[in-house]
Write an enzyme that holds these catalytic residues in place. Structure first.
Site, PDB file in Angstrom:
ATOM      1  N   SER A 136      55.615   4.061  49.252  1.00 47.97           N
ATOM      2  CA  SER A 136      56.768   3.244  48.863  1.00 47.97           C
ATOM      3  C   SER A 136      58.070   3.863  49.340  1.00 47.97           C
ATOM      4  CB  SER A 136      56.786   3.138  47.337  1.00 47.97           C
ATOM      5  OG  SER A 136      58.015   2.598  46.906  1.00 47.97           O
ATOM      6  N   TYR A 160      57.004   7.658  38.989  1.00 47.99           N
ATOM      7  CA  TYR A 160      56.226   6.836  39.933  1.00 47.99           C
ATOM      8  C   TYR A 160      56.421   7.345  41.364  1.00 47.99           C
ATOM      9  CZ  TYR A 160      55.452   2.867  43.109  1.00 47.99           C
ATOM     10  OH  TYR A 160      55.072   2.084  44.164  1.00 47.99           O
ATOM     11  N   LYS A 164      53.832   9.094  44.311  1.00 48.86           N
ATOM     12  CA  LYS A 164      53.653   8.611  45.695  1.00 48.86           C
ATOM     13  C   LYS A 164      53.944   9.739  46.697  1.00 48.86           C
ATOM     14  CE  LYS A 164      52.405   4.317  45.158  1.00 48.86           C
ATOM     15  NZ  LYS A 164      51.095   3.833  45.549  1.00 48.86           N
TER      16      LYS A 164
HETATM   17  P1  NAD Z   1      49.373  -4.562  41.873  1.00 46.78           P
HETATM   18  O1  NAD Z   1      49.498  -3.928  40.547  1.00 46.78           O
HETATM   19  O2  NAD Z   1      49.486  -6.037  41.951  1.00 46.78           O
HETATM   20  O3  NAD Z   1      47.992  -4.123  42.555  1.00 46.78           O
HETATM   21  C1  NAD Z   1      47.367  -2.890  42.287  1.00 46.78           C
HETATM   22  C2  NAD Z   1      45.897  -3.163  42.041  1.00 46.78           C
HETATM   23  O4  NAD Z   1      45.254  -1.921  41.733  1.00 46.78           O
HETATM   24  C3  NAD Z   1      45.646  -4.095  40.849  1.00 46.78           C
HETATM   25  O5  NAD Z   1      44.722  -5.078  41.209  1.00 46.78           O
HETATM   26  C4  NAD Z   1      45.098  -3.179  39.770  1.00 46.78           C
HETATM   27  O6  NAD Z   1      44.216  -3.849  38.904  1.00 46.78           O
HETATM   28  C5  NAD Z   1      44.394  -2.122  40.615  1.00 46.78           C
HETATM   29  N1  NAD Z   1      44.250  -0.842  39.935  1.00 46.78           N
HETATM   30  C6  NAD Z   1      45.194  -0.162  39.236  1.00 46.78           C
HETATM   31  N2  NAD Z   1      44.678   0.983  38.757  1.00 46.78           N
HETATM   32  C7  NAD Z   1      43.385   1.034  39.174  1.00 46.78           C
HETATM   33  C8  NAD Z   1      42.334   1.967  38.989  1.00 46.78           C
HETATM   34  N3  NAD Z   1      42.506   3.060  38.259  1.00 46.78           N
HETATM   35  N4  NAD Z   1      41.148   1.704  39.568  1.00 46.78           N
HETATM   36  C9  NAD Z   1      40.950   0.583  40.282  1.00 46.78           C
HETATM   37  N5  NAD Z   1      41.903  -0.341  40.483  1.00 46.78           N
HETATM   38  C10 NAD Z   1      43.105  -0.120  39.930  1.00 46.78           C
HETATM   39  O7  NAD Z   1      50.444  -3.868  42.826  1.00 46.78           O
HETATM   40  P2  NAD Z   1      50.901  -4.281  44.289  1.00 46.78           P
HETATM   41  O8  NAD Z   1      52.282  -4.789  44.187  1.00 46.78           O
HETATM   42  O9  NAD Z   1      49.868  -5.103  44.948  1.00 46.78           O
HETATM   43  O10 NAD Z   1      50.987  -2.842  44.944  1.00 46.78           O
HETATM   44  C11 NAD Z   1      49.910  -2.285  45.650  1.00 46.78           C
HETATM   45  C12 NAD Z   1      50.245  -0.856  46.019  1.00 46.78           C
HETATM   46  O11 NAD Z   1      51.446  -0.842  46.776  1.00 46.78           O
HETATM   47  C13 NAD Z   1      50.488   0.052  44.816  1.00 46.78           C
HETATM   48  O12 NAD Z   1      49.928   1.307  45.088  1.00 46.78           O
HETATM   49  C14 NAD Z   1      52.004   0.151  44.735  1.00 46.78           C
HETATM   50  O13 NAD Z   1      52.413   1.368  44.184  1.00 46.78           O
HETATM   51  C15 NAD Z   1      52.387   0.053  46.205  1.00 46.78           C
HETATM   52  N6  NAD Z   1      53.735  -0.486  46.391  1.00 46.78           N
HETATM   53  C16 NAD Z   1      54.062  -1.697  45.854  1.00 46.78           C
HETATM   54  C17 NAD Z   1      55.356  -2.191  45.996  1.00 46.78           C
HETATM   55  C18 NAD Z   1      55.757  -3.518  45.396  1.00 46.78           C
HETATM   56  O14 NAD Z   1      56.938  -3.791  45.306  1.00 46.78           O
HETATM   57  N7  NAD Z   1      54.833  -4.376  45.003  1.00 46.78           N
HETATM   58  C19 NAD Z   1      56.308  -1.462  46.718  1.00 46.78           C
HETATM   59  C20 NAD Z   1      55.937  -0.244  47.274  1.00 46.78           C
HETATM   60  C21 NAD Z   1      54.636   0.230  47.109  1.00 46.78           C
HETATM   61  C1  UD1 Z   2      62.185  -1.273  42.369  1.00 45.10           C
HETATM   62  C2  UD1 Z   2      61.985   0.176  42.035  1.00 45.10           C
HETATM   63  C3  UD1 Z   2      61.236   0.817  43.198  1.00 45.10           C
HETATM   64  C4  UD1 Z   2      59.908   0.097  43.407  1.00 45.10           C
HETATM   65  C5  UD1 Z   2      60.158  -1.389  43.638  1.00 45.10           C
HETATM   66  C6  UD1 Z   2      58.898  -2.189  43.720  1.00 45.10           C
HETATM   67  C7  UD1 Z   2      63.815   0.886  40.550  1.00 45.10           C
HETATM   68  C8  UD1 Z   2      65.068   1.675  40.430  1.00 45.10           C
HETATM   69  N1  UD1 Z   2      63.284   0.803  41.793  1.00 45.10           N
HETATM   70  O1  UD1 Z   2      62.882  -1.336  43.602  1.00 45.10           O
HETATM   71  O2  UD1 Z   2      61.019   2.170  42.934  1.00 45.10           O
HETATM   72  O3  UD1 Z   2      59.225   0.628  44.523  1.00 45.10           O
HETATM   73  O4  UD1 Z   2      60.943  -1.905  42.547  1.00 45.10           O
HETATM   74  O5  UD1 Z   2      58.195  -2.181  42.533  1.00 45.10           O
HETATM   75  O6  UD1 Z   2      63.295   0.346  39.578  1.00 45.10           O
HETATM   76  N2  UD1 Z   2      68.200  -6.528  40.272  1.00 45.10           N
HETATM   77  C9  UD1 Z   2      69.073  -7.182  39.440  1.00 45.10           C
HETATM   78  N3  UD1 Z   2      68.558  -7.789  38.334  1.00 45.10           N
HETATM   79  C10 UD1 Z   2      67.224  -7.773  38.020  1.00 45.10           C
HETATM   80  C11 UD1 Z   2      66.344  -7.088  38.887  1.00 45.10           C
HETATM   81  C12 UD1 Z   2      66.876  -6.462  39.987  1.00 45.10           C
HETATM   82  O7  UD1 Z   2      70.272  -7.238  39.685  1.00 45.10           O
HETATM   83  O8  UD1 Z   2      66.822  -8.334  36.992  1.00 45.10           O
HETATM   84  C13 UD1 Z   2      68.734  -5.897  41.505  1.00 45.10           C
HETATM   85  C14 UD1 Z   2      68.541  -4.386  41.565  1.00 45.10           C
HETATM   86  O9  UD1 Z   2      69.625  -3.701  40.999  1.00 45.10           O
HETATM   87  C15 UD1 Z   2      68.430  -4.164  43.089  1.00 45.10           C
HETATM   88  C16 UD1 Z   2      67.761  -5.458  43.591  1.00 45.10           C
HETATM   89  O10 UD1 Z   2      67.996  -6.434  42.576  1.00 45.10           O
HETATM   90  O11 UD1 Z   2      69.706  -4.070  43.669  1.00 45.10           O
HETATM   91  C17 UD1 Z   2      66.270  -5.324  43.803  1.00 45.10           C
HETATM   92  O12 UD1 Z   2      65.673  -4.814  42.615  1.00 45.10           O
HETATM   93  P1  UD1 Z   2      64.082  -4.718  42.459  1.00 45.10           P
HETATM   94  O13 UD1 Z   2      63.462  -6.003  42.829  1.00 45.10           O
HETATM   95  O14 UD1 Z   2      63.807  -4.192  41.086  1.00 45.10           O
HETATM   96  O15 UD1 Z   2      63.669  -3.667  43.567  1.00 45.10           O
HETATM   97  P2  UD1 Z   2      64.166  -2.164  43.805  1.00 45.10           P
HETATM   98  O16 UD1 Z   2      65.164  -1.733  42.819  1.00 45.10           O
HETATM   99  O17 UD1 Z   2      64.560  -2.041  45.222  1.00 45.10           O
END
Ligand code: NAD
Ligand code: UD1
Length: 358
Positions: A136, A160, A164
Site C-alpha cells: 500500500s 496497518y 505492510k
Molecule cells: P478486502 O478486505 O476486501 O479483502 C481482503 C480479503 O482477505 C477478504 O476477502 C478477507 O476475508 C480475506 N482475509 C482477511 N484475513 C484473512 C485470513 N486471515 N485468512 C484468509 N483470508 C483472509 O480488502 P481489499 O480492499 O480487497 O484489499 C486487498 C489487499 O490490498 C489487502 O491486503 C489490503 O491491505 C491491500 N490494499 C488495499 C487498499 C484499498 O484501498 N482497498 C489499498 C492498499 C492496499
Molecule cells: C486511507 C488510509 C490508507 C489506506 C487507504 C485504503 C488513512 C489516514 N489512510 O487512505 O492508509 O491505505 O485508506 O484503505 O486512513 N475524506 C474525507 N471524508 C471522508 C473520507 C475521506 O474528506 O469521509 C478525505 C480524506 O481526508 C482524504 C481523501 O478523502 O483526503 C481520501 O480518503 P480515503 O478514501 O480514506 O483514503 P486515504 O486517506 O488516501
C-alpha cells in the site's frame, strides 16, 4: 495459463482480479476465510468472466485462514498429488483499516505479518516461488516528494502501514535482496516476487454486480459518498479545507479497481517471463483528484446534490498522495485506462443495484 492460489480472493480487489485472471485462462483456487467478504462475490465474479462453463478444475474455493498451517499445506499438497502444482500465489489476504489497526495492533500483526510468514513457509515447502503481494502507498507516510517514486522514504504512520512495510522487508529477505535499493532487483535464490503498492483503489466492475462492501460505517471517501448519495448517511464530512492543495481539500490518486486487476495480471506475467527478481511498483494513475472534485463528479453522475460539511483534519491524513507511475509503464507495460467518471459511475451502479451489499 497457470494454476494460481488467490489468497484473499473474495475481497474487493481480489474478486475483481479473479475476473481478469480467468479471462487470461488461468486456473484459480481462491483461499479466503471470509472475515471481510462474501462467497457471493466469487459466484458473481465467475459469471462475469468471458469463460463459459467454468468447472471446479478452473475455479475452486477453499475456506480457510492463512494462519492455519495444516489446511494451507493440504491445499498445496492436493494440487501436487493431482500433478498440477500451484505455480504462483496472489496474496490479497489481510486486514486494511487504519483506524482499526490502532485499536487492535496485535490482531493486525498476527493476520498480516504472521499470516504472510505462514504463507511463505507453505510456498517454500512446496517449491512454489512466485508471489504477487498487495502492498500500500500508506507505507510512504507523509511523502517527501510528489508524485511519489518507489524509492521514496518508507515511513508508515500507523500499525496497518507498519505491517505492510514489515511484510515488504520480509519479502526482500526471502528473495535475498535485503541490501538492494532497486525497483527491479535480481534474486539469486529463485524467488519471483512483486510488491505492488496500490494508491486509492475505487470503483467497481462495470456490471454493477461486484464492488466494495464495507462492513459498518465506511472510512474511505468513495464508499462514504455513495452512502450519502443513496441517503443512508446524512452528509459527507470533508476532513479539512485548508490543505496546501488547489482547493484546500485532500488530493489522492484514485485508481479504478478493474485497472488495478489488470495491473496484477501484467505483474504476474512479468514474473513468469523474467528471471528471479524482487519487483516493487506503484499502481496508480499518476493523476491527483481532490475531495471536492470527487464530490462534483459524483453529483454529475448521480444527478443528486450531495450535502457536505467541512470538519477538522483526520489524524494521519496527508495533503497529497499521487503515484509516480513511470516504472509500472516501463517494466510491466501497464497503464490504467479508466478515469474519474468511470470510477464514480461504476461504484454508483454497484451501490444502487446492491444497497445492502452482498
Ligand atoms: P478486502 O478486505 O476486501 O479483502 C481482503 C480479503 O482477505 C477478504 O476477502 C478477507 O476475508 C480475506 N482475509 C482477511 N484475513 C484473512 C485470513 N486471515 N485468512 C484468509 N483470508 C483472509 O480488502 P481489499 O480492499 O480487497 O484489499 C486487498 C489487499 O490490498 C489487502 O491486503 C489490503 O491491505 C491491500 N490494499 C488495499 C487498499 C484499498 O484501498 N482497498 C489499498 C492498499 C492496499
Ligand atoms: C486511507 C488510509 C490508507 C489506506 C487507504 C485504503 C488513512 C489516514 N489512510 O487512505 O492508509 O491505505 O485508506 O484503505 O486512513 N475524506 C474525507 N471524508 C471522508 C473520507 C475521506 O474528506 O469521509 C478525505 C480524506 O481526508 C482524504 C481523501 O478523502 O483526503 C481520501 O480518503 P480515503 O478514501 O480514506 O483514503 P486515504 O486517506 O488516501
Amino acid at each position: 495459463m497457470a494454476r494460481l492460489l488467490v489468497v484473499g480472493g473474495a475481497g474487493f480487489i481480489g474478486s475483481h482480479t479473479c475476473i481478469s485472471l480467468l479471462n487470461l485462462n488461468h486456473k484459480i483456487i481462491v483461499y479466503d476465510n471470509f472475515s471481510n467478504s462474501s462467497p457471493r462475490a466469487l459466484e458473481r465474479a465467475k459469471n462475469l468472466s468471458n469463460i463459459k462453463n467454468i468447472t471446479a478444475d478452473i475455479f475452486s474455493l477453499k475456506k480457510g485462514d492463512i494462519r492455519d498451517e495444516i489446511y494451507l499445506n493440504s491445499v498445496f499438497e492436493e494440487y501436487i498429488s493431482k500433478k498440477e502444482p500451484i505455480e504462483a500465489v496472489i496474496h490479497f489476504a489481510g486486514l486494511k483499516s487504519v483506524q482499526e489497526s490502532f485499536i487492535k495492533p496485535n490482531h493486525y500483526w498476527d493476520v498480516n505479518v504472521n499470516g504472510t510468514i505462514n504463507l511463505i513457509k507453505a510456498m517454500q515447502k512446496h517449491n512454489c516461488k512466485v508471489m504477487v503481494f498487495s502492498s500500500s502507498a500508506t507505507i510512504y507516510g507523509y511523502p517527501d516528494k510528489v508524485p511519489i517514486p518507489e524509492l521514496a522514504t518508507i515511513n508508515p504512520l500507523n500499525p496497518y502501514g507498519n505491517t505492510k512495510a514489515t511484510i515488504e522487508n520480509f519479502l526482500s529477505d526471502i528473495a535475498g535482496c535485503s541490501n538492494t535499493k532497486l525497483i527491479k532487483a535480481t534474486s539469486n535464490n529463485g524467488w519471483k516476487i512483486a510488491r505492488l503498492r496500490y494508491f486509492n483503489p475505487v470503483g467497481a466492475h462495470q456490471s454493477g454486480l461486484i464492488g466494495e462492501d464495507p462492513k459498518g460505517m465506511p472510512n474511505n471517501l468513495f464508499p462514504y459518498i455513495n452512502q450519502v448519495a443513496i441517503g443512508k448517511i446524512k452528509s459527507l464530512q470533508i476532513f479539512g479545507d485548508n490543505w496546501p492543495t488547489h482547493d484546500g481539500t485532500g488530493v489522492r490518486d484514485y485508481i479504478h479497481v478493474m485497472d488495478l486487476a489488470e495491473g496484477h495480471c501484467a505483474a504476474l506475467e512479468n514474473l513468469f517471463l523474467e528471471k528471479p527478481q524482487l519487483l516493487t511498483l506503484n499502481l496508480g494513475t499518476g493523476k491527483g483528484t481532490s475531495v471536492i472534485q470527487v464530490l462534483k463528479a459524483f453529483e454529475k453522475i448521480t444527478d443528486k446534490k450531495i450535502p457536505y460539511e467541512i470538519v477538522s483534519r483526520r489524524n494521519g491524513d496527508s495533503a497529497i498522495a499521487i503515484a509516480d507511475v513511470t516504472m509500472a509503464k516501463k517494466i510491466i507495460n501497464w497503464k490504467p485506462k479508466k478515469g474519474l467518471e468511470d470510477m464514480c459511475r461504476d461504484s454508483w451502479r454497484w451501490q444502487i443495484s446492491n444497497p445492502s451489499g452482498y
